[in-house]
Design an enzyme around this catalytic site. Structure first.
Site, short mmCIF file in Angstrom:
data_model
loop_
_atom_site.label_atom_id
_atom_site.label_comp_id
_atom_site.label_asym_id
_atom_site.label_seq_id
_atom_site.Cartn_x
_atom_site.Cartn_y
_atom_site.Cartn_z
N GLU A 11 0.71 44.42 -15.75
CA GLU A 11 -0.04 43.43 -15.00
C GLU A 11 0.25 43.66 -13.52
O GLU A 11 1.35 43.37 -13.04
CB GLU A 11 0.36 42.01 -15.41
CG GLU A 11 -0.47 40.95 -14.71
CD GLU A 11 -0.03 39.53 -15.05
OE1 GLU A 11 -0.86 38.62 -14.89
OE2 GLU A 11 1.13 39.34 -15.45
N ALA B 81 6.36 25.46 -11.88
CA ALA B 81 5.06 25.95 -11.42
C ALA B 81 5.19 27.30 -10.72
O ALA B 81 6.23 27.61 -10.13
CB ALA B 81 4.42 24.93 -10.47
N GLU C 283 9.36 28.26 -5.10
CA GLU C 283 10.12 28.27 -3.85
C GLU C 283 9.38 29.03 -2.76
O GLU C 283 9.79 29.00 -1.59
CB GLU C 283 11.51 28.88 -4.08
CG GLU C 283 11.53 30.37 -4.34
CD GLU C 283 11.10 30.74 -5.76
OE1 GLU C 283 11.02 31.95 -6.05
OE2 GLU C 283 10.82 29.82 -6.58
N ARG C 284 8.27 29.68 -3.10
CA ARG C 284 7.52 30.44 -2.11
C ARG C 284 6.45 29.60 -1.40
O ARG C 284 6.03 29.95 -0.29
CB ARG C 284 6.85 31.64 -2.77
CG ARG C 284 7.86 32.55 -3.45
CD ARG C 284 7.18 33.71 -4.12
NE ARG C 284 8.12 34.50 -4.91
CZ ARG C 284 7.82 35.63 -5.49
NH1 ARG C 284 6.61 36.13 -5.36
NH2 ARG C 284 8.72 36.28 -6.21
N PHE D 21 3.70 30.50 -7.97
CA PHE D 21 3.25 30.53 -6.58
C PHE D 21 1.75 30.61 -6.43
O PHE D 21 1.20 30.26 -5.39
CB PHE D 21 3.90 31.71 -5.83
CG PHE D 21 3.28 33.05 -6.14
CD1 PHE D 21 2.12 33.46 -5.52
CD2 PHE D 21 3.86 33.90 -7.07
CE1 PHE D 21 1.53 34.69 -5.81
CE2 PHE D 21 3.29 35.13 -7.37
CZ PHE D 21 2.12 35.53 -6.73
N LYS E 158 9.48 21.43 -10.58
CA LYS E 158 10.04 22.45 -9.71
C LYS E 158 8.89 23.35 -9.26
O LYS E 158 8.42 24.20 -10.01
CB LYS E 158 11.10 23.31 -10.41
CG LYS E 158 11.89 24.16 -9.39
CD LYS E 158 12.45 25.43 -9.99
CE LYS E 158 11.45 26.56 -9.99
NZ LYS E 158 11.08 27.05 -8.62
N CYS F 160 -3.71 34.56 -13.12
CA CYS F 160 -3.45 34.98 -14.50
C CYS F 160 -4.74 35.19 -15.26
O CYS F 160 -4.74 35.79 -16.33
CB CYS F 160 -2.56 33.96 -15.21
SG CYS F 160 -3.32 32.34 -15.40
#
Length: 542
Positions: A425, A191, A220-221, A193, A217, A325
């Protein structure tokens, strides 16, 4: 997204110098203390985030930890482990063991767990939203939207008893052919952030209700929302090992791609990481669905409802600080609508930039100092490349939050599509405005983009809308709708450079991703039947 994994340690180190002098606001501190007190797997007061393996929240034995910062103050909220290889193997073993019984659990029982989960998500939506706001930075109302769009997937998964039916046909006398949809086994989800609750909820309900087990998973942020969801899965009655959570960066991602027990991978994130995961995963024989980058355009026709169009563009371009996105990052003004650009700039100026926890905030901070630096660097190329900065959000200062990763709304007028700000982007609160004389010219601009996630047109002409819908080469189209993300009874349909894989997310396609067909042809001759005494008891099914 995951494209900055290797630079994240640098971002954390840069932020740590500000951390010592930074403090959460009283409102944020109260929320952080309550989250830490109420939930077993996460912390918002500087503690360690746990792995969730085999139904247990387990502290990692990792020798590398990653600090999770509040983007508004750089305060360290928690520390995330780089899950060890032994711990990852334990998660796979737990998921593999659980699959043996979970696949044979009745569809009614799996449906009941999904129903329980949706009720618990509604009950604890405030906790999830506050965790998202503290770790990711988005406003509290926007964080609630993050949770709600994930909850809608869970609600749709509750219809599994109707949606997972197979097919059966008597193909010859006394001969039947039947197709059933069966689970794959152990699956994985990686996934990003920017949607800490919604994206895990794209995968957890569909993977599990179809009989699979899952290893997630989270980013990590901002792992807090995922850890809360794991505890809610447990409360909903999901057996040990059906859902597992591991943490980390590149090593954990590669372990997911390489492990032979994992049959399918779902990923949402950036181009670089997505291509790596798709290529490495498929090389190892896995199903992979990967949603990548985007550059979403809107065409604004002269006959559009001006107020609707301008408000929609401002909201879709700058909401969540542009970190979606499906953010609307390019506006193509056609003909006389070009005269509306100054008013769009004035509306963007009125947006309030502040910490997401504060009431009335329209834009919170971006996720990290590295993200802020990248966004401002791209904005800084505009004038040297021939564009105009109609509104410059660089160097934005919020007095009460001097260490925040704030970028103000930015409006760029581009003479053509050669600007770096158009081609890349930006993933920040920056809108590129282009001008076109006709609808044909606008379509040419949109169709030339390598991305195909979403697009929109603003018009009051049904014929113009029909022409646009027919000729635009983008997978998800909004007609007077700025962010045309399909609700979960339909499937995600981004295309071109925005998606890799053959089966997209959620809806009927999502069920196909998590199932495989088994077809049986059987012959039972009626004349061979032996009569037995009938039962008069009420038939029951379990």
């Amino acid at each position: 997204m995951l494209r900055n994994l290797r630079s994240y340690a640098t971002a954390a180190a840069a932020a740590s110098s500000a951390s010592a002098s930074s403090r959460l606001s009283p409102k944020a501190l109260a929320a952080a203390e309550k989250l830490s007190r109420d939930w077993k797997g996460t912390s918002a007061t500087g503690g360690k985030v746990k792995n969730y393996i085999g139904g247990q929240f387990v502290e990692s034995k990792a020798d590398r930890w990653i600090d999770v910062h509040d983007p508004a103050t750089q305060t360290v909220l928690s520390r995330v482990p780089e899950t060890t290889s032994a711990e990852f193997e334990q998660a796979v073993d737990a998921a593999s063991h659980a699959f043996k019984s979970w696949r044979d659990t009745s569809i009614l029982t799996r449906q009941r767990v999904a129903m329980n989960l949706q009720a618990l998500l509604r009950e604890h939506g405030d906790a999830l939203a506050l965790s998202i706001t503290l770790e990711q930075g988005k406003t509290v109302p926007d964080a609630h939207g993050d949770v709600l769009r994930g909850l809608q997937i869970v609600e749709t998964a509750c219809a599994i008893t109707s949606n997972l039916k197979g097919e059966k046909l008597e193909v010859s006398k006394d001969m039947d052919t039947e197709t059933r949809r069966l689970p794959l086994g152990v699956t994985a989800s990686i996934a990003p952030f920017n949607f800490p609750a919604m994206i895990p909820l794209w995968t957890i309900p569909l993977a599990t209700v179809t009989g699979n087990t899952l290893i997630l998973k989270p980013s990590e942020r901002d792992p807090g929302a995922a850890m809360i969801i794991a505890e809610l899965c447990e409360r909903a009655g999901m057996p040990e090992g059906v859902v597992n959570i591991v943490h980390g960066t590149v090593p954990t991602v590669n372990a997911i791609c390489d492990h032979p027990a994992i049959k399918a991978i779902s990923f949402v994130g950036g181009d670089r990481a997505g291509k790596h995961i798709h290529d490495r995963g498929t090389l190892n024989g896995k199903r992979v669905q990967a949603n990548l980058g985007a550059k979403n355009h809107a065409a604004i026709m002269p006959d559009a409802n001006k107020n609707l169009a301008l408000n929609s563009i401002v909201g879709a371009a700058f909401g969540a600080a542009g970190q979606r996105c499906m953010a609307l990052s390019v506006a193509v003004f056609v003909g006389e609508s070009q005269a509306w650009i100054p008013e769009l700039v004035e509306r963007a100026k009125k947006l309030k930039v502040n910490a997401g926890i504060e009431d009335g905030t329209d834009l919170g901070p971006v996720i990290s100092p590295v993200a802020k630096e990248r966004i401002e660097r791209i904005i800084g190329t505009v004038e040297s490349e021939g564009g105009k900065l109609l509104l410059d959000g660089r160097g934005y200062s919020v007095p009460d939050y001097p260490h925040g990763n704030f970028v103000g709304p930015t409006v760029i007028e581009a003479p053509n599509t050669s600007l770096t700000a158009y081609k890349e982007e930006i993933f920040g609160p920056a809108l590129v405005c282009l001008k076109a004389d006709t609808l044909d010219e606008a379509l040419d601009i949109i169709n030339a983009s390598k991305y195909g996630n979403g697009t929109a047109i603003f018009t009051q002409s049904g014929a113009t809308a029909r022409r646009f819908e027919k000729d635009v080469e983008v997978g998800q189209i909004g007609i007077n709708v700025p962010v045309p993300v399909p609700l979960p009874m339909f499937s995600w349909s981004g295309n071109k450079g925005s998606f890799l894989g053959s089966v997209p997310f959620y809806g009927s396609h999502g069920l196909n991703f998590y199932t495989q067909n088994k077809t049986t042809t059987a012959l039972w001759k009626a004349e061979d039947a032996i009569a037995t005494r009938a039962s008069v008891n009420m038939p029951t099914f379990h």
